[in-house]
Design a protein around this motif. Sequence first.
Motif: not given
Lengths: 242, 237
Positions: A1-8, A54-62, A67-75
């Motif tokens: 199972x992936x804990x972290x996915x990094x895309x582009x 802050x990544x300039x471009x791309x997605x990080x899914x934890x 978590x790169x979505x603007x709506x997400x509270x990273x805390x």
Amino acid sequence: MQVLKVRGLHKYFGNLHVLRGIDTDIKKGEVVVVIGPSGSGKSTFLRCLNLLEAPTQGEIIFEGVNITSKKNNINNQRQKMGMVFQQFNLFPHMTVMKNITLAPIKVKKMSVKKAEEVAISLLKRIGLEDKALAYPKQLSGGQKQRIAIIRALAMSPDVMLFDEPTSALDPEMVGEVLDVMKGLAKEGMTMAVVTHEMGFAREVGDRVLFMDEGIIAEEGTPAHIFGNPQNERTKSFLSKVL
Amino acid sequence: MDLTLFGADFNFIKTYYPFFLNGVKNTVLLAFFAVLFGVFIGLFFALMKLSKFKIFRAISSSYIEFIRGTPVMVQIFIIYYGLDKIGIRFPNVPALKNFLGIDFADFMAGVITLSINSGAYVAEIIRGGIQAVDSGQMEAARSLGMPHAMSMIYIVIPQALRNILPALGNEFIVVIKESSIVSVIGIADLMYSTQVVRGITFIPMEPLYVAAIMYFILTFSLSKILGVFERRMRAGA
């Protein structure tokens, strides 16, 4: 199972294109070691994982959350992602005990008593329980870094990020910090480690990423990367550091 | 007892020392409240200047640059007449008038001017103190899941205070000296009292010597006291 996915993943500092498209996954319990020449973007990559950069471009899914979505509270995710820095970054105005218990008490709303119990058991594990009331400046570099590690562990994270944890240490103190990290790896902690310690990478890493000029130039098992590298730049880098 | 020193006649002190004492009292009160309110104003503008929103940074910068770029003399006249013009009149409290020896409203004009003026300098002191804290401290706090404000309160500001407090002490000394300007609107501070004594006695020089020595005693002892605090703070941790 992936804990972290990094895309582009791309990152610019002004006009400087530091990360030029990173794609990788980190599985639960996996120890991923990131190596590469300085300026290759490995620290920036690690710091993007918990959005210290802050990544300039791309997605990080934890854990399924983008978590790169603007709506997400990273805390919320940072509580589950421990981070250890090259310069330790212990809080100099607080005792070791306060350093360890501050976030569990204030962020996780743990009771002071419970947080101190957790802290003591973590301190025992690294053999520094007698330093609970000391201030950081009274500790050696190796002790500071081990305490920085358990400060992160006190939040019971699902993943630990290490940003060159031994680079600021005197040589004789590197071993004690690496031992703590090896212990963690053995217990099945998911870890991403940026390091220049090739011995550690070879012994503890499940997978090694070789980064150069902002991309993952080559990746594979330690046996593959250290024993039979394919990429010219990997070969040339390893010939200089080994 | 004859108070003649090096040909300078200080005998007027025997009669007029209450003027000087009252002046010192008002000067200290003015400086104290100016720094106290100046700290709140300064903190407010320092945080605005460190904000990520451009509009806040712009407002704060304009304030700081304008106040630092204009003379206190102009500022005090604008505030003194301006407050009245926009209908802000502080009530006259007889008890305070007895204590201060002047109208409370006049005293407040002095306090407000000096606070606004000092606030601009304090804002820069606080901003510098916060920025001098290693950025790794904020990163470590944030990496543990602490929100920005919480990280500021528990991690950054306590460390910034170490940089800020000594500079704030110096600001207090500066305000004691600058406060002499309020004499132009008739606040009975040390400078004003000195002028009164000069007028009554027709002695041009000697009262000025007394004023200079009083100011020096104030600032010098304050700087010594601050030195002790600073050493103690450094020994602290």
